[in-house]
Design an enzyme around this catalytic site. Structure first.
Site, PDB file in Angstrom:
ATOM      1  N   ASP A 185      -3.199   6.218  -5.372  1.00 33.14           N
ATOM      2  CA  ASP A 185      -2.517   6.611  -4.407  1.00 33.14           C
ATOM      3  C   ASP A 185      -1.069   6.372  -4.513  1.00 33.14           C
ATOM      4  O   ASP A 185      -0.355   5.421  -5.076  1.00 33.14           O
ATOM      5  CB  ASP A 185      -3.061   6.100  -3.228  1.00 33.14           C
ATOM      6  CG  ASP A 185      -2.337   6.587  -1.947  1.00 33.14           C
ATOM      7  OD1 ASP A 185      -2.426   7.709  -2.125  1.00 33.14           O
ATOM      8  OD2 ASP A 185      -1.991   5.742  -1.000  1.00 33.14           O
ATOM      9  N   GLU A 269      -4.365  12.440  -5.735  1.00 32.26           N
ATOM     10  CA  GLU A 269      -4.283  13.312  -4.803  1.00 32.26           C
ATOM     11  C   GLU A 269      -3.413  14.787  -5.202  1.00 32.26           C
ATOM     12  O   GLU A 269      -2.395  14.468  -5.689  1.00 32.26           O
ATOM     13  CB  GLU A 269      -3.619  12.823  -3.597  1.00 32.26           C
ATOM     14  CG  GLU A 269      -4.995  13.167  -2.346  1.00 32.26           C
ATOM     15  CD  GLU A 269      -4.201  12.320  -1.069  1.00 32.26           C
ATOM     16  OE1 GLU A 269      -5.076  12.411  -0.211  1.00 32.26           O
ATOM     17  OE2 GLU A 269      -3.326  11.375  -1.182  1.00 32.26           O
ATOM     18  N   ASP A 351      -2.573   1.641   1.698  1.00 30.04           N
ATOM     19  CA  ASP A 351      -2.669   2.430   0.565  1.00 30.04           C
ATOM     20  C   ASP A 351      -3.860   2.040  -0.596  1.00 30.04           C
ATOM     21  O   ASP A 351      -4.398   2.915  -1.107  1.00 30.04           O
ATOM     22  CB  ASP A 351      -1.352   2.101  -0.523  1.00 30.04           C
ATOM     23  CG  ASP A 351      -0.220   2.352   0.420  1.00 30.04           C
ATOM     24  OD1 ASP A 351      -0.335   3.292   1.086  1.00 30.04           O
ATOM     25  OD2 ASP A 351       0.744   1.713   0.361  1.00 30.04           O
TER      26      ASP A 351
END
Ligand SMILES: [Zn+2]
Length: 385
Positions: A185, A269, A351
């Site tokens: 992340d 992501e 996170d």
């Protein structure tokens, strides 16, 4: 398997070479912008698509016209390469990997690509078309033995530093498989948080340089416009920027290599950086972090070393979903760094919880065959990594 890799070196042109390069950069920029304009007009006015071959013919005509005859003063090869770069930019746009191409600006990085017919390489030294002497290149690491470059790209950054980038096809051996998978992340407190709880880097690690930068910027603003001193102050600002960027790049290179080496599957992501940068509170942190550059490095290293990079779409609720029980929060504002799940009572670091969800989504998506590993189309004469 042969992989494309680029070797980049600092170089120090003589005054005369710098002069030739300045002209070449200018002509390349002109050709690129002219072609972009021509392609855009052709499409909007006549619904036509113009490609490299037509544009190369039009460029030859352009050189014969009196007001643009100066285009012939530089080697024609980098100009053709500029048109090829535009072709690549359009291909990336049409295939959904990039925004519509934009005009190249006079300020900022300048570049010119020379194909093999426009330079001489004797195994030791590099001489460009229209130059008498080889370039003074600082060979910070050796080029692979026996390599025969098919193109070279010369660039100059905002701090007036010159570089030569040489793409090379190299045999890179896949690493032995490891039994580890990880989700990453993008953090604000840390640059990267992994699903197994490691944090790396500090997005604000330019903070110490920032003071220096602010001071240099204040100085620059006080100098009289157009003065020699202002030019000097501006160069100083650019040098600090360059130093910050160098350090960040070095750090990202080390980190992306480490993560790819240690894991067989890496899930990240896909961020829409542009949308996020419009949010000004986040803008600085995100540009500091350079996430998209980091993901790009992960992508090509995964390919080199036989790893899998899975990019998941950003609309999966990676932050708002409780990893432990699957409960979904209605909202989770950015200032909330940790939260307790109302359903199962587990306390989450924002996170870390996101990183674990990213790994879960990535593995599910790849098992369902949704896995995508899009790479950018490469310019034919390679400006890759
Ligand atoms: Zn829960």
């Amino acid at each position: 398997m042969k992989q494309k890799k680029a070797y980049k070196y600092r170089m120090y042109p003589t005054q005369e070479q710098a002069h030739i390069l300045a002209r070449t950069f200018g002509c390349c920029r002109y050709a690129y912008n002219w072609a972009l304009r021509a392609r855009t007009d052709a499409f909007f006015q006549r619904g036509e698509r113009l490609y490299y071959n037509q544009l190369a013919v039009l460029l030859t005509d352009l050189k014969k016209q009196e007001e643009t005859a100066w285009l012939s003063e530089v080697s024609s090869v980098p100009l053709q390469q500029a048109l090829r770069h535009l072709d690549t930019a359009f291909r990336n746009f049409f295939e959904g990997r990039a925004e519509y191409p934009t005009f190249h600006k006079k300020h900022g990085v300048q570049a010119a690509t020379y194909a093999a017919n426009a330079f001489r390489w004797d195994g030791h030294s590099l001489t460009l078309a229209r130059m008498d002497a080889p370039l003074d290149i600082h060979w910070s690491r050796p080029l692979p033995k026996g390599c025969q470059p098919t193109s070279v790209t010369i660039s100059k950054d905002g701090a007036d530093r010159y570089f030569v980038s040489i793409p090379v096809e190299e045999d890179i051996k896949h690493l032995p498989e490891v039994n580890k998978q990880v989700g990453l992340d993008l953090g604000l407190k840390s640059m990267v948080i992994t699903s197994d709880g490691h944090t790396y880097g500090n997005p604000q690690f330019a903070a110490s340089d920032e003071k220096k930068l602010a001071k240099a910027q204040r100085r620059h603003a006080k100098k009289k416009k157009g003065s020699q001193n202002r030019r000097k102050a501006q160069l100083k600002v650019a040098r600090i920027h360059a130093k910050i960027a160098d350090r960040r790049r070095d750090y990202q290179q080390k980190l992306s290599t480490e993560i790819i080496r240690e894991n067989q599957v890496v899930c990240v992501e896909r961020l829409h950086v542009k949308n996020m940068v419009q949010n000004h509170t986040l803008a600085k942190a995100i540009s500091d972090v350079g996430w998209s550059e980091f993901v790009r490095q992960l992508a090509y290293k995964a390919e080199w070393y036989g790893r899998t990079l899975i990019k998941i779409d950003k609309w999966y609720p990676s932050s708002k979903r409780c990893f432990d029980c699957g409960h979904m929060l209605d909202s989770l504002t950015l200032d909330i760094r940790s939260w307790t799940c109302p359903e199962c009572g587990v306390q989450h670091d924002r996170d870390l919880n996101a990183a674990r969800n990213i790994l879960a989504v990535g593995l599910t998506a790849s098992a369902c065959g949704e896995m995508v590993r899009p790479g950018r189309a490469k310019a034919r004469t390679g400006t890759s990594p």
